[in-house]
Design a protein around this motif. Structure first.
Motif, PDB file in Angstrom:
ATOM      1  N   ARG A 104       0.862  -1.187   0.000  1.00  0.00           N
ATOM      2  CA  ARG A 104       0.000   0.000   0.000  1.00  0.00           C
ATOM      3  C   ARG A 104       0.900   1.238   0.000  1.00  0.00           C
ATOM      4  NH1 ARG A 104      -2.731   3.089   4.015  1.00  0.00           N
ATOM      5  NH2 ARG A 104      -2.155   1.706   5.706  1.00  0.00           N
ATOM      6  N   GLY A 117      -2.086  12.328   8.371  1.00  0.00           N
ATOM      7  CA  GLY A 117      -1.995  11.131   7.544  1.00  0.00           C
ATOM      8  C   GLY A 117      -1.363  11.360   6.186  1.00  0.00           C
ATOM      9  N   SER A 135       5.296  12.522   9.166  1.00  0.00           N
ATOM     10  CA  SER A 135       6.129  11.824  10.146  1.00  0.00           C
ATOM     11  C   SER A 135       6.907  10.696   9.490  1.00  0.00           C
ATOM     12  CB  SER A 135       5.271  11.256  11.282  1.00  0.00           C
ATOM     13  OG  SER A 135       4.654  12.293  11.994  1.00  0.00           O
ATOM     14  N   PRO A 140       8.724   2.428  10.443  1.00  0.00           N
ATOM     15  CA  PRO A 140       8.370   1.051  10.790  1.00  0.00           C
ATOM     16  C   PRO A 140       8.955   0.066   9.771  1.00  0.00           C
ATOM     17  CG  PRO A 140       6.409   2.453  10.745  1.00  0.00           C
ATOM     18  CD  PRO A 140       7.548   3.292  10.314  1.00  0.00           C
ATOM     19  N   GLY A 192      -4.614  10.199  13.473  1.00  0.00           N
ATOM     20  CA  GLY A 192      -4.763  10.994  14.687  1.00  0.00           C
ATOM     21  C   GLY A 192      -6.191  11.500  14.871  1.00  0.00           C
TER      22      GLY A 192
HETATM   23  N1  LIG Z   1       2.793   1.577  11.606  1.00  0.00           N
HETATM   24  C1  LIG Z   1       1.905   1.836  10.628  1.00  0.00           C
HETATM   25  N2  LIG Z   1       1.184   0.830  10.050  1.00  0.00           N
HETATM   26  C2  LIG Z   1       0.292   1.086   9.071  1.00  0.00           C
HETATM   27  N3  LIG Z   1       0.030   2.312   8.584  1.00  0.00           N
HETATM   28  C3  LIG Z   1       0.700   3.361   9.106  1.00  0.00           C
HETATM   29  C4  LIG Z   1       1.675   3.181  10.161  1.00  0.00           C
HETATM   30  N4  LIG Z   1       2.186   4.398  10.485  1.00  0.00           N
HETATM   31  C5  LIG Z   1       1.563   5.296   9.668  1.00  0.00           C
HETATM   32  N5  LIG Z   1       0.681   4.677   8.844  1.00  0.00           N
HETATM   33  C6  LIG Z   1      -0.153   5.324   7.805  1.00  0.00           C
HETATM   34  O1  LIG Z   1       0.689   6.037   6.899  1.00  0.00           O
HETATM   35  C7  LIG Z   1       0.107   7.297   6.544  1.00  0.00           C
HETATM   36  C8  LIG Z   1       1.074   8.431   6.832  1.00  0.00           C
HETATM   37  O2  LIG Z   1       1.292   8.495   8.234  1.00  0.00           O
HETATM   38  P1  LIG Z   1       2.146   9.657   8.958  1.00  0.00           P
HETATM   39  O3  LIG Z   1       2.261   9.251  10.383  1.00  0.00           O
HETATM   40  O4  LIG Z   1       3.405   9.931   8.221  1.00  0.00           O
HETATM   41  O5  LIG Z   1       1.156  10.905   8.813  1.00  0.00           O
HETATM   42  P2  LIG Z   1       1.377  12.409   9.292  1.00  0.00           P
HETATM   43  O6  LIG Z   1       1.382  13.273   8.072  1.00  0.00           O
HETATM   44  O7  LIG Z   1       2.543  12.517  10.198  1.00  0.00           O
HETATM   45  O8  LIG Z   1       0.004  12.656  10.081  1.00  0.00           O
HETATM   46  P3  LIG Z   1      -0.288  13.417  11.492  1.00  0.00           P
HETATM   47  O9  LIG Z   1      -0.372  14.859  11.143  1.00  0.00           O
HETATM   48  O10 LIG Z   1      -1.627  12.869  11.902  1.00  0.00           O
HETATM   49  O11 LIG Z   1       0.818  13.086  12.449  1.00  0.00           O
HETATM   50  C9  LIG Z   1      -1.214   7.380   7.309  1.00  0.00           C
HETATM   51  O12 LIG Z   1      -2.265   7.018   6.443  1.00  0.00           O
HETATM   52  C10 LIG Z   1      -1.073   6.380   8.424  1.00  0.00           C
HETATM   53  O13 LIG Z   1      -2.329   5.825   8.768  1.00  0.00           O
END
Ligand SMILES: Nc1ncnc2c1ncn2[C@@H]1O[C@H](COP(=O)(O)OP(=O)(O)OP(=O)(O)O)[C@@H](O)[C@H]1O
Ligand SMILES: Nc1ncnc2c1ncn2[C@@H]1O[C@H](COP(=O)(O)OP(=O)(O)OP(=O)(O)O)[C@@H](O)[C@H]1O
Ligand SMILES: [Mg+2]
Ligand SMILES: [Mg+2]
Lengths: 279, 341
Positions: free
Chosen positions: A28, A51, A55, A66, B164
């Protein structure tokens, strides 16, 4: 694939970086052809909806994403090295000392069973050859610099005895003790009130200038971007949709999504005259 | 009592917080010291009302919120609902009355069990009402998901598989499950992006209109406070130093701390001019609070008589209270005020 050359004055370049989550063999995609650079000694911001991959992008720079996140193309370059080619062992020498990150969940970065002072002193001693006494005084200075009052007492306390915002500042102090060259801050001020936020951001800006740090802030707060950052990278659904000067974002945002973010930042005030309740 | 046409104007308080103080004792250099996290808090909450607690990090907001939610027992003072004291000092905090007051925690990750699915998270509190009546459980879970606009396809996911914003909504749905009268929201939008934040606020308003639930909101985001709260309580070092209707406190702050807080909020501009009205100096420790006005060592317009005694909260007009004895110095242009001090 878009390619940017690592210009002489870029500290970091993420080039056509794509990554997918491996869900039992099915891939994905979450990061799609992410391309941006962080000019040396600049303060950049990554903004974008929850999302969108902010991060995960930062964690990928440190090789801390991860395990299930697999890179499908592209690379991340830092000075002369290609981070995405380094072994875990090589990465470990870069992490902390040269590139450091304050994580989104700052409290989780602190160990609940040791006092805050103990943890900060250990950080100092891991990076510098100093006596126990010197380590203690450097740790105390770091806590004071992030506006923690009553430092000597606080050093003897455990993380759970700190309020949410204080724990966040302790994590920041710990990172600053590593004296990194490139600092990634994931939502460093969300739990802080605006007066302390201003103090903490001023500190990061001053230290950044003094120590020639390159800083990248992940934030939802466009006000913070306008006040402190030089560059902005806007992410949406795993892609970078705009990369520009902070000034331009406020005067002439080009991408409709950037405009949307700006509009959503202004909230309507509640009309309290209508709903006033006598209690 | 005369009947008022405007119902909202005649509402009686559903909760009364009277003189609530919470101290923690900590050991420092082998000596026991007392830390006053919350000092003589006094306020009421009416049905359908939103009250915001704002103030510096460490000023006691979460501690106050936990006392209201009966997760911490106050050291002194009482918290009563509809006149009957429910929380008395000394008594160990028990999860009684949980049905009437619910807390949505500051950190959704820490408060959701990583092993539970969305369905399990919501069914757990519902069992107290419906026992194991599967039909009822299912119906109510679906209702709750609809209330917070979460898709039913998420029912079998675990917290780490949610974004989140989705986790925040789940936390709210769990709180709504027991049909509380008051929901305490500790930083409900801290980790949300601006578009999700807007949706969350609209959702909170809608839920309040439908259920008449009261919110006690803790937030550092002043835009959120302005858009949601009817009244604001400004805390500094454990004490309320200003309180009043949101619009009046924001347009006409009566305490130097409130003014500094409002003026420190970043503007939606590139390198906006910053207010000269800033607080310098050490933040005092809650173990060693100044004896006069709490802000004396950081106030830009401090006067000799500010050190004399702790100024009480007094009415500036009707329901707008402030604990500053020199509000006239607030209207002076900031720069002049600073040099005058
Ligand atoms: N350990 C994981 N397993 C499966 N999906 C994950 C995992 N970590 C993040 N995701 C998915 O990857 C995508 C990006 O996540 P990320 O944490 O980088 O978002 P973000 O931009 O930092 O969001 P936020 O502002 O909410 O912190 C999201 O759709 C999240 O659900
Ligand atoms: N369990 C505890 N033991 C000792 N001290 C505590 C404990 N919990 C809170 N405190 C102290 O009480 C004071 C108020 O903390 P509280 O968490 O209420 O602050 P807050 O206003 O919610 O701050 P933030 O905005 O940073 O979350 C702080 O000085 C904190 O260190
Ligand atoms: Mg993130
Ligand atoms: Mg708190």
């Amino acid at each position: 694939m878009t390619r940017t050359k690592l210009a002489a004055d870029d500290m970091l370049a993420v080039e056509g970086f794509s990554a997918s989550f491996d869900l039992k063999g099915e891939l994905r995609p979450v990061l799609k052809d992410v391309t941006f650079s962080l000019p040396s000694h600049s303060m950049s911001a990554i903004v974008g909806e929850s999302g969108s991959g902010k991060s995960l992008t930062a964690l990928s720079v440190l090789g801390l994403a991860p395990r299930r996140l697999v890179r499908t193309s592209g690379q991340i370059r830092y000075r002369d090295s290609v981070l995405t080619e380094l072994s875990e062992r090589e990465l470990r020498t870069v992490r902390g000392a040269r590139i450091a990150m304050v994580f989104q969940d700052a409290r989780a970065a602190l160990n609940p069973v040791f006092t805050v002072g103990h943890q900060l002193e250990a950080t100092v001693r891991a990076h510098q050859k100093v006596s126990r006494k010197q380590a203690k005084s450097l740790a105390a200075d770091a806590l004071a610099s992030v506006r923690i009052p009553d430092v000597s007492r606080r050093m003897e306390q455990y993380p759970h005895q700190f309020s949410g915002g204080m724990a966040q500042r302790v994590a920041l102090a710990q990172t600053l003790l590593c004296d990194p060259e490139l600092l990634l801050l994931d939502e460093p001020t969300t739990g802080l009130d605006v007066t302390i936020q201003a103090d903490v951001m001023d500190l990061i800006t001053t230290l950044g200038a003094e120590r020639h740090m390159t800083t990248c802030l992940i934030t939802h707060d466009l006000g913070l971007v306008g006040q402190y950052c030089d560059r902005v990278i806007v992410m949406k659904a795993g892609e970078v949709c705009e990369q520009t000067d902070a000034k331009t974002v406020f005067s002439t945002p080009t991408h409709p999504y950037t405009q949307l973010l700006l509009d959503a930042s202004e909230l309507k005030q509640r009309d309290t005259t209508e709903r006033r309740i006598i209690a | 009592m005369t009947v008022n046409a405007d119902i909202s104007r005649t509402r009686l308080p559903i909760m009364r917080v009277q003189n609530v103080t919470k101290t923690f004792s900590t050991i420092s250099a082998g000596r026991r010291t007392h830390l006053t996290a919350v000092d003589q808090l006094d306020f009421t909450i009416a049905a359908g009302e939103t009250i915001a607690l704002v103030g510096e990090s460490g000023s006691g907001k979460s501690t106050a919120a936990k006392c209201v939610a009966d997760l911490l027992a106050p050291t002194e003072g009482t918290i009563s609902m509809d006149g009957a004291p429910t929380i008395r000092p000394g008594r160990r905090a028990r999860r009684r009355d949980h049905r009437r007051v619910q807390l949505v925690f500051q950190d959704p990750n820490g408060s959701l069990d990583p092993r539970q699915t969305v369905r399990q998270v919501l069914e757990e509190p519902l069992r107290n009402f419906f026992g194991n009546n599967r039909g009822e459980l299912r119906r109510r879970v679906r209702e709750l998901l609809a209330d917070v606009e979460l898709d039913e396809s998420l029912l079998n996911r675990r917290p780490r598989e949610l974004s989140g914003g989705q986790k925040q909504r789940l936390g709210l749905a769990r709180a709504l499950a027991v049909e509380p009268e008051i929901i305490v929201l500790d930083e409900p939008t801290a980790s949300l992006d601006v578009s999700t934040r807007g949706q969350m606020l609209a959702l909170l308003e809608r839920v309040q209109r439908h259920t008449d639930v009261a919110y006690l909101l803790v937030s550092h985001d002043l835009a959120v406070v302005q858009s949601l709260a009817d009244r604001v309580l400004v805390m500094y070092l454990g004490s309320i130093i200003e309180s009043g209707p949101t619009d009046r406190v924001f347009t006409n702050p009566q305490h130097p701390y409130t003014k500094a807080l409002i003026e420190a909020a970043p503007k939606m501009e590139y390198r906006a001019l910053r207010s000269a009205w800033r607080l310098d100096g050490e933040i005092p420790s809650p173990t060693d609070r100044p004896s006069g006005c709490l802000l004396t060592n950081r106030c830009p317009v401090v006067q000799p008589d500010c050190h004399a005694q702790r100024p009480p909260l007094v009415a500036v007009d009707a329901d707008h209270l402030s604990a500053c004895i020199h509000p006239e110095l607030l209207s002076a242009p900031s720069m002049d005020a600073r040099t005058a001090s």
